[in-house]
Each structure stands twice: as C-alpha cells, then as structure tokens.
Design an enzyme around this catalytic site. Structure first.
Site, PDB file in Angstrom:
ATOM      1  N   SER A 219      10.046  -5.990   1.448  1.00 17.07           N
ATOM      2  CA  SER A 219      10.451  -7.392   1.283  1.00 17.07           C
ATOM      3  C   SER A 219      10.662  -7.766  -0.180  1.00 17.07           C
ATOM      4  O   SER A 219      10.580  -8.941  -0.538  1.00 17.07           O
ATOM      5  CB  SER A 219       9.428  -8.343   1.927  1.00 17.07           C
ATOM      6  OG  SER A 219       9.242  -8.026   3.291  1.00 17.07           O
ATOM      7  N   ARG A 220      10.878  -6.772  -1.008  1.00 17.60           N
ATOM      8  CA  ARG A 220      11.083  -6.978  -2.455  1.00 17.60           C
ATOM      9  C   ARG A 220       9.864  -7.594  -3.145  1.00 17.60           C
ATOM     10  O   ARG A 220       9.967  -8.188  -4.209  1.00 17.60           O
ATOM     11  CB  ARG A 220      12.322  -7.866  -2.717  1.00 17.60           C
ATOM     12  CG  ARG A 220      13.645  -7.214  -2.296  1.00 17.60           C
ATOM     13  CD  ARG A 220      13.856  -5.921  -3.063  1.00 17.60           C
ATOM     14  NE  ARG A 220      15.168  -5.324  -2.862  1.00 17.60           N
ATOM     15  CZ  ARG A 220      15.425  -4.324  -2.021  1.00 17.60           C
ATOM     16  NH1 ARG A 220      14.448  -3.840  -1.252  1.00 17.60           N
ATOM     17  NH2 ARG A 220      16.619  -3.804  -1.924  1.00 17.60           N
ATOM     18  N   LEU A 221       8.690  -7.428  -2.550  1.00 18.21           N
ATOM     19  CA  LEU A 221       7.446  -7.907  -3.161  1.00 18.21           C
ATOM     20  C   LEU A 221       6.818  -6.752  -3.934  1.00 18.21           C
ATOM     21  O   LEU A 221       5.764  -6.224  -3.593  1.00 18.21           O
ATOM     22  CB  LEU A 221       6.509  -8.455  -2.083  1.00 18.21           C
ATOM     23  CG  LEU A 221       7.064  -9.638  -1.289  1.00 18.21           C
ATOM     24  CD1 LEU A 221       6.066 -10.085  -0.225  1.00 18.21           C
ATOM     25  CD2 LEU A 221       7.410 -10.792  -2.225  1.00 18.21           C
TER      26      LEU A 221
END
Length: 211
Positions: free
Chosen positions: A189-191
């Site tokens: 999630s691009r975290l």
C-alpha cells in the site's frame, strides 16, 4: 504506451526501529552483503549527484570500491565534470538502487580526495586494461570518434609495454563522508519503511520517516 498502471506491490517484511543497527555503517554492511548474496547486478553501483557553483545538479552511476566508517569511496578522473563540480561544491549525494530487493539507501555528505597512497593501492589492483583506460580517458571532454580513443589505447599499450602501469597524477578517489544515511524498504500500500540516521556531535540519531 500508458504507463499509469505500471506498479508493483511490495511484500517485504516490516522493519522496526529495534531491527536497525545503532551504527549506520553496520546497517549498510548488512544490507550490502544481502544485496550481494541475492545476486543483484552490480550491487556496488550507486548514483552520484553533484552540483557546481551554477547550482545545476548532475547525476551519473559510479561504482563503490571501498567503504568503512570513514565513508564511501569511488574513483574517477580528477579533471572530469563530477570532480570539477566537487571542487566547487563538496556537498554530494549517493543512491544505492537495490530495486530487486525493494530497497534503497541514500547518503548525503561531503566529498574529499583520498590520499595518493590510497589511490595507488587501488589502482594497482585494477586489471591492466582498466589501468590503461584511466590514462587515455579525458573524461567528460568532447571526443571526435571512437577510433581516436582506440588509437590512443594502442599508443598507451606501447608506452607501457614493459613494467607496471603507473598511477596517473590526474586520477584517484573521492571519499564521501556522510552526514545522513537513509534506509528505505518498500511495503504494501506504499506504506514504506524509512529510517534516517543523522550525524551529530554525540553520534548518530535514528528517526523513522513517514513514507
């Protein structure tokens, strides 16, 4: 070609603050060894960013050849554009793009020439053809043709036909002494996980950065 949909979901194990070594050089050594063990192409390849007095940044890929707690060392022609820019502004940045492992390491710091003795030791370890190449490459200057380059190589082979190839006085290493080193690892999630080591008089501080 529509490139908006080009993306990859990273699935790396989550990094915690407790997993990071207190010293960034220990952390870099661990990640570098893992990049080598993973079989990444040229894991010592790093992007070097420099900017002269005009403020225009330039980038190129160079090879890391030495690293220790004093910094990261690469070698070049001291008359090259990168060397001229470092002479005007010693602030530089490095990026290790270990894309195959969803990792990257970014270094900011100051570049300085290493000693002639250090450069000579490394130069002596290079293959002979690479030594000759250092003599003939007027790095970053305009070249009329490749044929001229090969003619100069033939001349140097004759010039140094017997004995060792000496270190050119215009060639050597730069050491980048870091002020900060950031370790980035891709996450779902691009975290992404990001940890920034910053040098201070008391040593190194470590902070988690927002993705």
């Amino acid at each position: 070609m529509d490139i908006k949909g080009l993306r990859k979901e990273y699935t790396c194990p989550v990094l915690s603050r407790e997993m990071m070594a207190p010293d960034p050089f220990d952390q870099f050594t661990a990640w570098f060894n893992e990049a080598c063990a993973a079989g990444l192409a040229e894991p010592n390849a790093m992007t070097l960013a420099t900017a002269g007095t005009d403020g225009q940044p330039t980038l190129r890929t160079v090879l890391l050849k030495i690293f220790d707690r004093d910094g990261f060392v690469f070698f070049t022609n001291y008359r090259s554009r990168k060397a001229r820019q470092i002479g005007e502004n010693h602030r530089v940045a490095l990026l290790f793009p270990w894309i195959g492992m969803a990792r990257q390491v970014t270094v900011t710091g100051r570049a300085e020439k290493i000693s002639v003795a250090e450069s000579a030791r490394y130069f002596a370890s290079r293959p002979r053809d690479s030594q000759l190449g250092a003599w003939i490459s007027r790095q970053s200057s305009v070249l009329s043709s490749r044929q001229m380059l090969m003619m100069e190589l033939a001349h140097m082979k004759t010039r140094f036909l017997k004995g060792e190839v000496p270190l050119p006085d215009f060639w050597g290493g730069f050491r980048v002494r870091p002020d900060s080193i950031e370790f980035w690892q891709g996450q779902t999630s691009r975290l992404h996980d990001r940890f920034l080591y910053t040098r201070s008089d008391a040593g190194w501080t470590i902070e988690r950065l927002s993705p």
